[in-house]
Design a protein around this motif. Structure first.
Motif, short mmCIF file in Angstrom:
data_model
loop_
_atom_site.label_atom_id
_atom_site.label_comp_id
_atom_site.label_asym_id
_atom_site.label_seq_id
_atom_site.Cartn_x
_atom_site.Cartn_y
_atom_site.Cartn_z
N GLU A 35 -18.84 -123.18 20.13
CA GLU A 35 -19.50 -124.67 19.07
C GLU A 35 -18.00 -124.96 18.99
O GLU A 35 -17.83 -124.53 17.87
CB GLU A 35 -20.27 -124.64 17.98
N PRO A 36 -17.38 -125.90 19.12
CA PRO A 36 -16.39 -126.37 18.78
C PRO A 36 -16.54 -127.37 17.84
O PRO A 36 -17.33 -127.24 17.18
CB PRO A 36 -15.89 -127.97 19.35
N ALA A 37 -15.43 -127.26 16.83
CA ALA A 37 -15.60 -127.96 15.54
C ALA A 37 -16.32 -128.87 15.09
O ALA A 37 -17.49 -128.94 14.23
CB ALA A 37 -13.85 -127.87 14.30
N CYS A 38 -16.47 -130.30 15.36
CA CYS A 38 -17.25 -131.39 15.83
C CYS A 38 -18.56 -131.10 16.20
O CYS A 38 -19.13 -131.79 15.23
CB CYS A 38 -16.47 -132.66 17.56
N VAL A 39 -19.00 -130.27 16.56
CA VAL A 39 -20.19 -130.40 17.28
C VAL A 39 -20.73 -129.47 16.26
O VAL A 39 -21.88 -129.05 16.12
CB VAL A 39 -20.30 -129.49 18.81
N GLN A 40 -20.29 -128.08 14.82
CA GLN A 40 -20.84 -127.60 14.54
C GLN A 40 -20.83 -128.20 13.44
O GLN A 40 -21.48 -127.91 12.41
CB GLN A 40 -19.85 -126.87 14.37
N ALA A 41 -19.88 -130.05 13.29
CA ALA A 41 -19.67 -130.01 12.14
C ALA A 41 -20.70 -131.49 12.13
O ALA A 41 -21.87 -131.64 11.01
CB ALA A 41 -19.05 -131.21 11.09
N CYS A 42 -21.63 -131.22 13.33
CA CYS A 42 -22.66 -133.35 13.12
C CYS A 42 -24.13 -132.84 12.94
O CYS A 42 -24.70 -131.73 13.43
CB CYS A 42 -22.40 -133.26 14.85
N PRO A 43 -24.03 -133.28 11.84
CA PRO A 43 -25.58 -133.08 10.99
C PRO A 43 -27.40 -133.71 11.79
O PRO A 43 -27.28 -133.19 11.45
CB PRO A 43 -24.82 -133.75 9.90
N THR A 44 -26.17 -133.86 12.78
CA THR A 44 -28.36 -134.36 13.69
C THR A 44 -27.72 -134.33 15.07
O THR A 44 -28.35 -134.79 15.58
CB THR A 44 -27.29 -136.61 13.61
N THR A 45 -27.02 -132.88 15.34
CA THR A 45 -26.71 -133.08 16.58
C THR A 45 -26.22 -133.22 17.70
O THR A 45 -27.25 -133.55 19.11
CB THR A 45 -27.78 -131.78 16.68
N ALA A 46 -26.27 -134.96 17.73
CA ALA A 46 -25.69 -135.77 18.42
C ALA A 46 -24.59 -135.43 19.71
O ALA A 46 -24.82 -135.84 20.69
CB ALA A 46 -24.70 -136.98 17.55
N LEU A 47 -23.61 -134.28 18.95
CA LEU A 47 -23.05 -133.57 20.11
C LEU A 47 -23.86 -132.25 20.17
O LEU A 47 -23.67 -131.41 18.98
CB LEU A 47 -21.14 -133.46 19.50
N VAL A 48 -23.45 -131.63 21.98
CA VAL A 48 -23.97 -130.49 22.47
C VAL A 48 -22.98 -130.07 22.93
O VAL A 48 -22.46 -130.72 24.15
CB VAL A 48 -25.37 -130.41 23.19
N PHE A 49 -22.77 -129.02 22.92
CA PHE A 49 -21.88 -128.24 24.05
C PHE A 49 -21.89 -127.00 24.84
O PHE A 49 -22.78 -126.18 24.46
CB PHE A 49 -20.06 -127.81 23.15
N GLY A 50 -21.18 -126.53 25.88
CA GLY A 50 -22.00 -125.61 26.88
C GLY A 50 -21.09 -125.76 27.92
O GLY A 50 -20.56 -126.63 28.11
N ASP A 51 -21.78 -124.85 28.58
CA ASP A 51 -21.53 -124.75 30.11
C ASP A 51 -22.17 -125.31 31.14
O ASP A 51 -23.34 -125.38 31.42
CB ASP A 51 -21.51 -123.13 30.58
N LEU A 52 -21.33 -126.37 31.92
CA LEU A 52 -22.06 -127.26 32.32
C LEU A 52 -22.58 -126.16 34.24
O LEU A 52 -23.27 -126.44 34.77
CB LEU A 52 -21.52 -128.24 33.37
N ASN A 53 -21.61 -125.10 34.50
CA ASN A 53 -22.44 -124.21 35.53
C ASN A 53 -23.23 -123.53 35.88
O ASN A 53 -24.08 -122.76 36.27
CB ASN A 53 -20.83 -123.50 36.32
N ASP A 54 -23.82 -123.76 34.07
CA ASP A 54 -25.02 -122.93 34.08
C ASP A 54 -26.14 -123.96 33.23
O ASP A 54 -26.22 -124.70 32.61
CB ASP A 54 -24.79 -121.82 32.38
#
Lengths: 209, 268
Positions: B203-222
């Motif tokens: 989780e990048p810092a921005c993703v971790q901090a987002c209170p509404t989970t508007a940002l999602v991070f992950g592996d596009l190959n998966d």
């Protein structure tokens, strides 16, 4: 000048050529000698400068050599692999870590209490003042070095290695050093050479942060 | 807001004609890190901006820096007003480095200080950068920032720097790294445990901090990861898509009945 040397001595490395031409210039022209010397020293930057002076004359040859104390007994940030003789279950940290004064006192509350150097440790322990050890191995701030993957990789490729042998790959034979000094250049070329030989990643972002 | 006619006049067709023919996402065994930003969930609270600022050792943007238009935030919230007072609506769009598959910044760097790494990240190697600013000028998203000054923090904030991130000096370009130190740390841990990196573990810092989970991070190959799933949403779009930069960040359109109606009226 460098080119003429290179033609004459093709098997020398660029750094050797710089040193040789620098020395030649120093011997030849007295007036520009200090300038050339500075350039040569600059080119050699990052190389070994000898052991620094420590606040307490801690002797690795006695502790790691004669007494045979394992590296990770004091440097508890070292990750535990199968090769480690004393599996302390240390938390994995990026640095091997310098032991706390308390750790010195495990033994030195009873061992060699009369020694003047041990007295210094006792004084630090009793007054609660930290010992200001001078760091010997320091990588630049933009390098993200973590001990864990390196120790694990060496343990995998050299199953017969003891921890001390694994550590000696980069730190030299510390067990025979009275004063610890840096033995490898530990610059980018040094790191990359080893990474190439061992098929370790060469992606910039693996080390640079 | 640009009208339909304005958009048509932009030379997007010319840009598309010179697209690189290389596959922007060559098949790799490894990861291809990506992000999905849901515009419907973003409230413009700036928590991601603050989190990024402190995670990545970014200097404070004082008032003068903003006036000089030299403010530096690796992630910024773009605000658009829609409609006229009193029926005006604020729309928010977090914009950060898009980690493009066909990155315009990478081809212009004369010293390979920026390159694409095997994990699909657009990497900036700070000590290789000589500060030509070509990359910052080539970036269509304006997310690369040049250090005009040495970074400074008022005391005691200079004591809370993140040791995992370099403090960048004056004279180089810097940008969002997708918190590569967190990625590397998680990969090391997974390697040590002898398992693959789990979805949502990085989780990048921005993703971790987002209170509404508007940002999602992950592996596009998966293909089972949450980002992969969301990036195939009907609402998905990428920024400046006609440029063909193939960004690693997918945005999800705002769900808003009035918004949809408005679009249809104007024939977008």
């Amino acid at each position: 000048m460098l080119d003429s040397f290179r033609a004459l001595l093709p098997r020398l490395s660029p750094k050797q050529l710089i040193v040789i031409s620098g020395l030649g210039a120093v011997l030849g022209g007295g007036a520009i000698a200090p300038v050339i010397l500075l350039i040569v020293l600059g080119a050699m930057g990052g190389t070994i400068t000898g052991p620094p002076e420590q606040p307490i004359a801690f002797d690795h040859a006695v502790h790691a050599g004669k007494a045979g104390i394992a590296c990770e007994f004091c440097h508890r940030g070292i990750p535990v692999v199968e090769n480690t003789a004393t599996a302390l279950g240390a938390p994995v940290s990026a640095a091997a870590t310098i032991p706390s004064v308390e750790q010195c006192m495990f033994c030195h509350s009873v061992v060699a209490t009369e020694s003047p150097e041990v007295q210094k440790i006792r004084a630090a322990w009793e007054t609660g003042t930290p010992i200001e050890w001078v760091r010997v191995h320091r990588l630049p701030d933009h390098v993200d070095f973590v001990h864990d993957p390196h120790i694990r990789a060496l343990a995998e490729t050299h199953p017969s290695f003891t921890t001390a042998q694994i550590c000696a790959t980069c730190h030299g034979d510390v067990a025979s050093m009275t004063e610890v000094e840096q033995v490898r250049a530990l610059n980018m070329g040094d790191c990359q050479g080893c990474h190439r030989e061992n098929s370790a990643p060469l992606d910039c972002a693996v080390c640079h942060k | 807001m640009a009208s339909a006619t304005d958009t048509a006049e932009l030379p997007v067709v010319a840009a598309a004609a010179t697209l690189p023919t290389d596959d922007p996402h060559p098949e790799t065994d490894g990861h291809r890190w990506g992000m999905v930003i849901d515009a419907d969930k973003c409230t413009g609270c700036q928590a991601c901006v603050v989190a990024c600022q402190s995670e990545n050792n970014l200097a404070l943007n004082e008032e003068n820096r903003v006036i000089e238009r030299r403010a530096k935030t690796w992630i910024r919230i773009e605000r658009y007003w829609e409609g006229e007072w009193p029926n005006a609506k604020a729309r928010f769009l977090p914009v950060l480095c898009q980690h493009c598959g066909n990155a315009p910044c990478e081809t212009v760097c004369p010293v390979w200080a920026t390159y694409h790494n095997p994990d699909g990240l657009n990497v900036q190697v700070y000590n290789r950068c000589i500060g030509t600013r070509f990359c910052a000028n080539a970036c269509p998203y304006s997310v690369r920032y040049f250090n005009f000054w040495e970074p400074e923090w008022p005391s005691p904030m200079d004591r809370q720097l993140n040791p995992d991130v370099t403090v960048r000096t004056k004279g180089i370009v810097e940008k969002c790294t997708f918190c590569i130190h967190r990625i590397n740390r998680t990969k090391r841990q997974a390697d040590r445990d002898g398992r693959p990196v789990a979805d949502g573990e990085v989780e990048p810092a921005c993703v971790q901090a987002c209170p509404t989970t508007a940002l999602v991070f992950g592996d596009l190959n998966d293909s089972d990861s949450k980002v992969s799933e969301l990036s195939h949403s009907k609402r998905a779009f990428t920024l400046l898509e006609p440029l063909g930069t193939a960004p690693a960040i997918t945005y999800l359109k705002k769900v808003d009945p009035s918004h949809v109606d408005e679009h249809e009226e104007h024939g977008h």
